[in-house]
Design an enzyme around this catalytic site. Structure first.
Site, mmCIF file in Angstrom:
data_model
loop_
_atom_site.group_PDB
_atom_site.id
_atom_site.type_symbol
_atom_site.label_atom_id
_atom_site.label_comp_id
_atom_site.label_asym_id
_atom_site.label_seq_id
_atom_site.Cartn_x
_atom_site.Cartn_y
_atom_site.Cartn_z
ATOM 1 N N HIS A 97 0.851 -1.187 0.000
ATOM 2 C CA HIS A 97 0.000 0.000 0.000
ATOM 3 C C HIS A 97 0.885 1.235 0.000
ATOM 4 O O HIS A 97 2.021 1.209 0.496
ATOM 5 C CB HIS A 97 -0.915 -0.003 1.235
ATOM 6 N N GLU A 145 -4.886 2.232 -7.232
ATOM 7 C CA GLU A 145 -5.318 3.570 -6.851
ATOM 8 C C GLU A 145 -4.174 4.567 -6.924
ATOM 9 O O GLU A 145 -3.108 4.341 -6.366
ATOM 10 C CB GLU A 145 -5.959 3.580 -5.456
#
Length: 233
Positions: A97, A145
Protein backbone atom coordinates in the site's frame (compact mmCIF):
# COMPACT_ATOMS: atom_id res chain seq x y z
CA UNK A 1 -2.94 -24.54 2.68
CA UNK A 2 -6.08 -23.68 0.72
CA UNK A 3 -7.04 -20.05 0.29
CA UNK A 4 -10.60 -18.86 0.72
CA UNK A 5 -12.41 -18.52 -2.60
CA UNK A 6 -13.42 -14.99 -3.65
CA UNK A 7 -16.68 -14.13 -5.38
CA UNK A 8 -17.15 -10.95 -7.38
CA UNK A 9 -18.43 -8.39 -6.83
CA UNK A 10 -16.92 -8.04 -3.37
CA UNK A 11 -16.43 -5.16 -0.95
CA UNK A 12 -13.50 -4.11 1.24
CA UNK A 13 -13.93 -2.21 4.51
CA UNK A 14 -10.53 -0.75 5.34
CA UNK A 15 -10.50 1.26 8.60
CA UNK A 16 -6.67 1.56 8.48
CA UNK A 17 -5.67 3.18 11.79
CA UNK A 18 -8.86 5.22 12.14
CA UNK A 19 -10.48 2.50 14.25
CA UNK A 20 -9.26 -0.09 16.74
CA UNK A 21 -10.60 -2.01 19.71
CA UNK A 22 -14.31 -1.68 20.45
CA UNK A 23 -14.95 0.78 17.61
CA UNK A 24 -13.40 -1.56 15.03
CA UNK A 25 -15.35 -4.49 16.46
CA UNK A 26 -18.63 -2.61 16.19
CA UNK A 27 -18.06 -1.84 12.51
CA UNK A 28 -16.91 -5.43 11.87
CA UNK A 29 -20.05 -6.83 13.45
CA UNK A 30 -22.18 -4.65 11.17
CA UNK A 31 -20.17 -5.74 8.13
CA UNK A 32 -20.55 -9.37 9.20
CA UNK A 33 -24.31 -8.95 9.46
CA UNK A 34 -24.44 -7.50 5.94
CA UNK A 35 -22.16 -10.20 4.53
CA UNK A 36 -24.55 -12.84 5.81
CA UNK A 37 -27.72 -11.01 4.80
CA UNK A 38 -26.61 -10.42 1.23
CA UNK A 39 -24.31 -13.45 0.78
CA UNK A 40 -21.51 -11.05 -0.18
CA UNK A 41 -17.77 -11.46 0.28
CA UNK A 42 -16.47 -8.63 2.46
CA UNK A 43 -12.81 -8.10 3.27
CA UNK A 44 -12.44 -6.34 6.63
CA UNK A 45 -9.01 -4.99 7.54
CA UNK A 46 -7.95 -4.97 11.16
CA UNK A 47 -5.14 -3.79 13.35
CA UNK A 48 -2.97 -6.83 14.00
CA UNK A 49 -3.76 -6.68 17.71
CA UNK A 50 -7.48 -6.87 16.94
CA UNK A 51 -7.33 -9.77 14.47
CA UNK A 52 -8.06 -12.63 16.88
CA UNK A 53 -10.84 -10.79 18.68
CA UNK A 54 -12.65 -9.73 15.50
CA UNK A 55 -12.16 -13.13 13.85
CA UNK A 56 -13.75 -14.82 16.88
CA UNK A 57 -16.67 -12.37 16.95
CA UNK A 58 -17.57 -12.69 13.25
CA UNK A 59 -18.41 -15.59 10.93
CA UNK A 60 -18.62 -14.32 7.37
CA UNK A 61 -15.91 -11.68 6.92
CA UNK A 62 -12.57 -12.22 5.22
CA UNK A 63 -10.36 -11.02 8.07
CA UNK A 64 -7.55 -9.02 6.50
CA UNK A 65 -4.40 -7.43 7.90
CA UNK A 66 -2.86 -4.34 6.40
CA UNK A 67 0.64 -5.84 6.04
CA UNK A 68 2.62 -8.94 6.87
CA UNK A 69 6.26 -9.96 6.57
CA UNK A 70 8.07 -12.83 4.88
CA UNK A 71 9.33 -14.08 8.25
CA UNK A 72 9.71 -17.79 8.98
CA UNK A 73 9.38 -19.45 12.38
CA UNK A 74 12.48 -18.69 14.45
CA UNK A 75 14.42 -15.44 14.99
CA UNK A 76 12.78 -12.29 13.72
CA UNK A 77 12.09 -9.79 16.48
CA UNK A 78 9.45 -7.20 15.62
CA UNK A 79 8.23 -8.73 12.35
CA UNK A 80 4.81 -10.19 11.57
CA UNK A 81 4.83 -13.98 11.29
CA UNK A 82 2.40 -15.45 8.70
CA UNK A 83 1.76 -18.56 10.81
CA UNK A 84 0.75 -16.32 13.71
CA UNK A 85 -1.76 -14.51 11.50
CA UNK A 86 -3.35 -17.76 10.37
CA UNK A 87 -3.61 -18.91 13.99
CA UNK A 88 -5.41 -15.64 14.79
CA UNK A 89 -8.00 -16.21 12.05
CA UNK A 90 -6.52 -13.98 9.34
CA UNK A 91 -7.30 -14.98 5.75
CA UNK A 92 -5.86 -12.10 3.69
CA UNK A 93 -3.29 -9.34 3.73
CA UNK A 94 -2.69 -6.07 1.90
CA UNK A 95 0.81 -5.58 0.54
CA UNK A 96 2.64 -2.57 -0.93
CA UNK A 97 0.00 0.00 0.00
CA UNK A 98 1.16 3.57 -0.62
CA UNK A 99 1.26 4.05 3.15
CA UNK A 100 3.40 0.92 3.61
CA UNK A 101 5.38 0.27 0.39
CA UNK A 102 7.74 -2.67 -0.03
CA UNK A 103 10.47 -3.37 -2.55
CA UNK A 104 9.95 -5.88 -5.35
CA UNK A 105 12.27 -8.50 -3.83
CA UNK A 106 10.52 -8.17 -0.49
CA UNK A 107 7.11 -8.36 -2.16
CA UNK A 108 8.05 -11.60 -3.92
CA UNK A 109 9.28 -13.14 -0.66
CA UNK A 110 6.18 -12.14 1.29
CA UNK A 111 3.84 -13.42 -1.44
CA UNK A 112 5.63 -16.77 -1.37
CA UNK A 113 5.02 -17.06 2.37
CA UNK A 114 1.38 -16.02 1.91
CA UNK A 115 0.95 -18.79 -0.67
CA UNK A 116 2.44 -21.34 1.72
CA UNK A 117 0.03 -20.31 4.48
CA UNK A 118 -3.09 -19.95 2.33
CA UNK A 119 -3.30 -16.19 2.87
CA UNK A 120 -4.94 -14.16 0.10
CA UNK A 121 -2.76 -11.31 -1.20
CA UNK A 122 -4.23 -7.91 -2.04
CA UNK A 123 -1.34 -6.16 -3.79
CA UNK A 124 -1.41 -2.41 -4.38
CA UNK A 125 -0.17 -0.30 -7.29
CA UNK A 126 -0.38 3.45 -7.88
CA UNK A 127 -0.08 3.54 -11.66
CA UNK A 128 -1.00 1.50 -14.72
CA UNK A 129 2.63 0.56 -15.30
CA UNK A 130 3.11 -0.61 -11.72
CA UNK A 131 -0.19 -2.49 -11.86
CA UNK A 132 1.00 -4.45 -14.89
CA UNK A 133 4.37 -5.16 -13.29
CA UNK A 134 2.90 -6.44 -10.01
CA UNK A 135 0.20 -8.38 -11.85
CA UNK A 136 3.01 -10.54 -13.26
CA UNK A 137 3.38 -11.92 -9.71
CA UNK A 138 -0.26 -13.08 -9.93
CA UNK A 139 -1.66 -11.73 -6.65
CA UNK A 140 -5.19 -12.77 -5.74
CA UNK A 141 -6.39 -9.17 -5.86
CA UNK A 142 -4.87 -5.97 -7.25
CA UNK A 143 -5.72 -2.53 -5.90
CA UNK A 144 -5.12 0.16 -8.48
CA UNK A 145 -5.32 3.57 -6.85
CA UNK A 146 -3.38 6.73 -7.66
CA UNK A 147 -1.56 7.67 -4.46
CA UNK A 148 -2.66 11.29 -4.69
CA UNK A 149 -6.34 10.30 -4.45
CA UNK A 150 -6.11 8.11 -1.34
CA UNK A 151 -8.22 9.58 1.46
CA UNK A 152 -9.26 12.64 -0.55
CA UNK A 153 -12.83 11.69 -1.40
CA UNK A 154 -11.92 12.22 -5.08
CA UNK A 155 -12.51 9.00 -6.96
CA UNK A 156 -10.39 7.70 -9.84
CA UNK A 157 -11.95 8.68 -13.15
CA UNK A 158 -13.74 6.02 -15.19
CA UNK A 159 -11.05 6.00 -17.89
CA UNK A 160 -8.32 5.22 -15.33
CA UNK A 161 -10.43 2.47 -13.78
CA UNK A 162 -11.06 0.82 -17.14
CA UNK A 163 -7.40 1.09 -18.17
CA UNK A 164 -6.10 -0.43 -14.95
CA UNK A 165 -8.74 -3.18 -15.00
CA UNK A 166 -7.62 -4.11 -18.52
CA UNK A 167 -3.92 -3.76 -17.70
CA UNK A 168 -4.14 -6.24 -14.83
CA UNK A 169 -6.38 -8.73 -16.65
CA UNK A 170 -4.12 -8.68 -19.72
CA UNK A 171 -1.25 -9.95 -17.59
CA UNK A 172 -3.08 -12.08 -15.02
CA UNK A 173 -6.68 -12.94 -16.00
CA UNK A 174 -7.27 -14.78 -12.73
CA UNK A 175 -6.40 -11.75 -10.57
CA UNK A 176 -9.36 -9.82 -9.22
CA UNK A 177 -9.25 -6.02 -9.50
CA UNK A 178 -10.30 -3.74 -6.64
CA UNK A 179 -11.01 -0.08 -7.40
CA UNK A 180 -11.23 1.86 -4.16
CA UNK A 181 -9.44 5.23 -4.39
CA UNK A 182 -11.55 8.02 -2.98
CA UNK A 183 -14.76 5.96 -2.74
CA UNK A 184 -17.10 8.01 -0.56
CA UNK A 185 -20.60 7.83 -2.07
CA UNK A 186 -23.04 5.23 -3.33
CA UNK A 187 -22.55 6.53 -6.88
CA UNK A 188 -18.78 6.02 -6.50
CA UNK A 189 -19.44 2.40 -5.55
CA UNK A 190 -21.61 1.87 -8.61
CA UNK A 191 -19.11 3.50 -10.95
CA UNK A 192 -16.27 1.32 -9.67
CA UNK A 193 -18.18 -1.93 -10.23
CA UNK A 194 -19.61 -0.83 -13.56
CA UNK A 195 -16.08 0.05 -14.74
CA UNK A 196 -15.43 -3.66 -14.86
CA UNK A 197 -13.73 -3.97 -11.47
CA UNK A 198 -14.40 -7.08 -9.41
CA UNK A 199 -14.75 -5.15 -6.19
CA UNK A 200 -14.66 -1.82 -4.44
CA UNK A 201 -14.46 -0.50 -0.91
CA UNK A 202 -13.72 2.43 1.31
CA UNK A 203 -11.88 3.89 4.27
CA UNK A 204 -12.49 7.54 5.15
CA UNK A 205 -15.70 7.55 3.13
CA UNK A 206 -17.06 5.11 5.71
CA UNK A 207 -15.26 5.71 8.99
CA UNK A 208 -15.35 9.52 8.75
CA UNK A 209 -19.01 9.67 7.69
CA UNK A 210 -21.55 11.15 10.08
CA UNK A 211 -23.18 7.70 10.34
CA UNK A 212 -20.53 5.06 9.50
CA UNK A 213 -22.79 2.03 9.98
CA UNK A 214 -25.53 3.51 7.82
CA UNK A 215 -23.01 4.57 5.17
CA UNK A 216 -21.52 1.08 5.09
CA UNK A 217 -24.96 -0.46 4.68
CA UNK A 218 -25.87 1.84 1.79
CA UNK A 219 -22.60 1.07 -0.01
CA UNK A 220 -23.04 -2.67 0.46
CA UNK A 221 -26.64 -2.47 -0.77
CA UNK A 222 -25.42 -0.68 -3.91
CA UNK A 223 -22.95 -3.49 -4.64
CA UNK A 224 -25.79 -5.96 -4.20
CA UNK A 225 -28.01 -3.91 -6.51
CA UNK A 226 -25.35 -3.83 -9.25
CA UNK A 227 -24.85 -7.56 -8.82
CA UNK A 228 -28.56 -8.20 -9.27
CA UNK A 229 -28.72 -6.00 -12.36
CA UNK A 230 -25.80 -7.82 -13.98
CA UNK A 231 -27.54 -11.17 -13.48
CA UNK A 232 -30.63 -9.85 -15.27
CA UNK A 233 -28.67 -8.96 -18.42
Amino acid sequence: MIKRAIRAPFFCVNPKAYLYGDAALKLAEKADELAEKYDLDIFFTVQHVDAYRIAKATKHLIITVQHMDGLTVGPGMGYILPEGLVAAGVQATFLNHAEHPVGVNQLVAIMKRAEEQGILVIACADSIAEAQAIAMLKPDVMVCEPTELIGTGTVSDLSYMKQTNQAVKSVSPSTFVLQAAGISTVSDVRQAIESGADGTGGTSGIVCAAEPLETLQKMIEEVVAVRAESKEL
